[in-house]
Motif scaffolding. Sequence first.
Motif, PDB file in Angstrom:
ATOM      1  N   VAL A  39       4.233   0.135  -0.683  1.00  0.00           N
ATOM      2  CA  VAL A  39       3.539  -0.529   0.132  1.00  0.00           C
ATOM      3  C   VAL A  39       2.233  -0.448   0.749  1.00  0.00           C
ATOM      4  O   VAL A  39       0.636   0.066  -0.052  1.00  0.00           O
ATOM      5  N   LEU A  40       1.770   0.862   1.091  1.00  0.00           N
ATOM      6  CA  LEU A  40       1.463   1.870   1.804  1.00  0.00           C
ATOM      7  C   LEU A  40       0.161   2.273   1.039  1.00  0.00           C
ATOM      8  O   LEU A  40      -0.449   2.584   0.934  1.00  0.00           O
ATOM      9  N   GLU A  41       1.355   2.918  -0.353  1.00  0.00           N
ATOM     10  CA  GLU A  41       0.665   3.418  -1.166  1.00  0.00           C
ATOM     11  C   GLU A  41      -0.671   2.467  -2.080  1.00  0.00           C
ATOM     12  O   GLU A  41      -1.385   3.010  -2.258  1.00  0.00           O
ATOM     13  N   SER A  42      -0.046   1.181  -1.798  1.00  0.00           N
ATOM     14  CA  SER A  42      -1.244   0.108  -2.762  1.00  0.00           C
ATOM     15  C   SER A  42      -1.934   0.178  -1.775  1.00  0.00           C
ATOM     16  O   SER A  42      -2.649  -0.238  -2.613  1.00  0.00           O
ATOM     17  N   LEU A  43      -1.469   0.139   0.037  1.00  0.00           N
ATOM     18  CA  LEU A  43      -3.169  -0.086   0.057  1.00  0.00           C
ATOM     19  C   LEU A  43      -4.150   0.504   0.336  1.00  0.00           C
ATOM     20  O   LEU A  43      -4.783   0.927   0.549  1.00  0.00           O
ATOM     21  N   ALA A  44      -3.431   1.849   0.172  1.00  0.00           N
ATOM     22  CA  ALA A  44      -4.915   3.437   0.582  1.00  0.00           C
ATOM     23  C   ALA A  44      -5.071   3.167  -1.099  1.00  0.00           C
ATOM     24  O   ALA A  44      -6.435   3.913  -0.985  1.00  0.00           O
ATOM     25  N   ALA A  45      -4.617   3.154  -2.152  1.00  0.00           N
ATOM     26  CA  ALA A  45      -5.415   3.037  -3.094  1.00  0.00           C
ATOM     27  C   ALA A  45      -6.888   2.065  -3.122  1.00  0.00           C
ATOM     28  O   ALA A  45      -7.706   1.976  -3.225  1.00  0.00           O
ATOM     29  N   ASN A  46      -5.922   0.851  -1.938  1.00  0.00           N
ATOM     30  CA  ASN A  46      -6.734  -0.644  -1.838  1.00  0.00           C
ATOM     31  C   ASN A  46      -8.169  -0.202  -0.770  1.00  0.00           C
ATOM     32  O   ASN A  46      -9.587  -0.477  -1.772  1.00  0.00           O
ATOM     33  N   ARG A  47      -7.740   0.620  -0.271  1.00  0.00           N
ATOM     34  CA  ARG A  47      -9.068   1.272   1.047  1.00  0.00           C
ATOM     35  C   ARG A  47     -10.157   1.569  -0.168  1.00  0.00           C
ATOM     36  O   ARG A  47     -11.406   1.895   0.743  1.00  0.00           O
ATOM     37  N   ARG A  48      -9.758   2.402  -0.817  1.00  0.00           N
ATOM     38  CA  ARG A  48     -10.545   2.930  -0.999  1.00  0.00           C
ATOM     39  C   ARG A  48     -11.095   2.662  -2.390  1.00  0.00           C
ATOM     40  O   ARG A  48     -12.589   3.128  -2.453  1.00  0.00           O
TER      41      ARG A  48
ATOM     42  N   TYR B 286      -4.016  -3.754   6.954  1.00  0.00           N
ATOM     43  CA  TYR B 286      -5.379  -3.898   5.499  1.00  0.00           C
ATOM     44  C   TYR B 286      -6.052  -4.666   5.873  1.00  0.00           C
ATOM     45  O   TYR B 286      -6.964  -5.458   4.215  1.00  0.00           O
ATOM     46  N   LEU B 287      -7.103  -4.102   6.331  1.00  0.00           N
ATOM     47  CA  LEU B 287      -7.955  -5.304   7.217  1.00  0.00           C
ATOM     48  C   LEU B 287      -8.863  -4.711   7.070  1.00  0.00           C
ATOM     49  O   LEU B 287      -9.224  -3.543   7.521  1.00  0.00           O
TER      50      LEU B 287
END
Length: 391
Positions: free
Chosen positions: A287-296, A318-319
């Motif tokens: 999940v952190l991989e997905s969130l890191a991609a989304n924050r970028r 994720y905010l």
Amino acid sequence: MTKIAAEPLAVLRARTSYKWQTYPADVLPLFVAEMDYPLAGPVQQAIIDRVLASDTGYIAGPRPVAEAFAGFAGRTWSWAVDPEDVRTTTDVSVAIVECLRQAVPMDSTVVITPPVYPPFFELPLEADAAVVEVPLLSDGGNWALDLAGIEQAFALGADAMLLCNPHNPLGLVHSVETLRALADLSAKYGVTVISDEIHAPLTYEPGAFTPYLTVSQNARGYGICVSAASKGWNIAGTKCAVMVAQSDRTRLMLSSMPEEVSARTSILGLHAAAAAYTDGGPWLASVLESLAANRRLLGELLAEHLPGVRYRLPAASYLAWLDFRALGWGDDPAATALEQARVALESGLRFGPQGAGYVRLNFACSPEVLTEAVERLAAVAGRAGQRATLG
């Protein structure tokens, strides 16, 4: 590590949670702190196993989650937690209120540091205390606790402080030096610090987050940690939070709580949280991989479509805390986003006066949903710009 994919919108809209039942189907809901990912397998199985066993009665005690949390804290943050120092209740908000009831007398004052999680303005009132606001310091890009302002509030008689660690809505991870300085102030003035660490498992850089109770003896002497697996593993509805005390003074506070505080913990939440802390690590990493991609991705989308919106990458959670003031959408840009773009964001005003002109956006969704949301917002900004030019 493989990224975990968010559920399709058709599947998500069948959920009955607040996020998916509040607005009509034409609205993209990026407001409340719920993630769009499927649950971790071990967490699902833990709940299924209890249901299949018809094991849905009252909890027998905190032991399963206390041991699991202690193990997770040791592996993740090198924090030595004795399971005997862990208590449970329904959720972090209830944990905060019950800790305040033990820590402060009636008509006392509690320090909060806006812009901050909206319930912080209300929880002290449940404990018959008043709120004292000491806003975070900001230089326009970075944020930090106002230690001088906090000391002044302590010196004027504050009895407790609610620390958001990591800080919601900014995703700010407080430094060891800041936390240690706060702990010294709390000991100097005899102020209890209740550290809400619910977003800690969602810190992006390993080792960046520091549990408050680890920074010094002063922190342990006057601090209580409250946390839950609810944000990290998306199980808020299962209702189980932990409270950790590591001094005689704070252990007495937890042990003095009415028995019902612990008894109200959900047995399903107890086992779900224990499974998350014990076996949910690989899922969390994905999940952190997905969130890191989304924050970028969010940063790239804003730079392309809404360059006037200011955004600082959150170090945790994720905010995203977005500054819309340059767009001229007024004090509550979330209202414009909902009405004209059909994108539901959290109004910055809910986080305190410092949130005027800001919104909080939840990017725990698919890249496609995130992209569509920003494009919808950009279309509204583009129409406003055209009207201004024509006018």
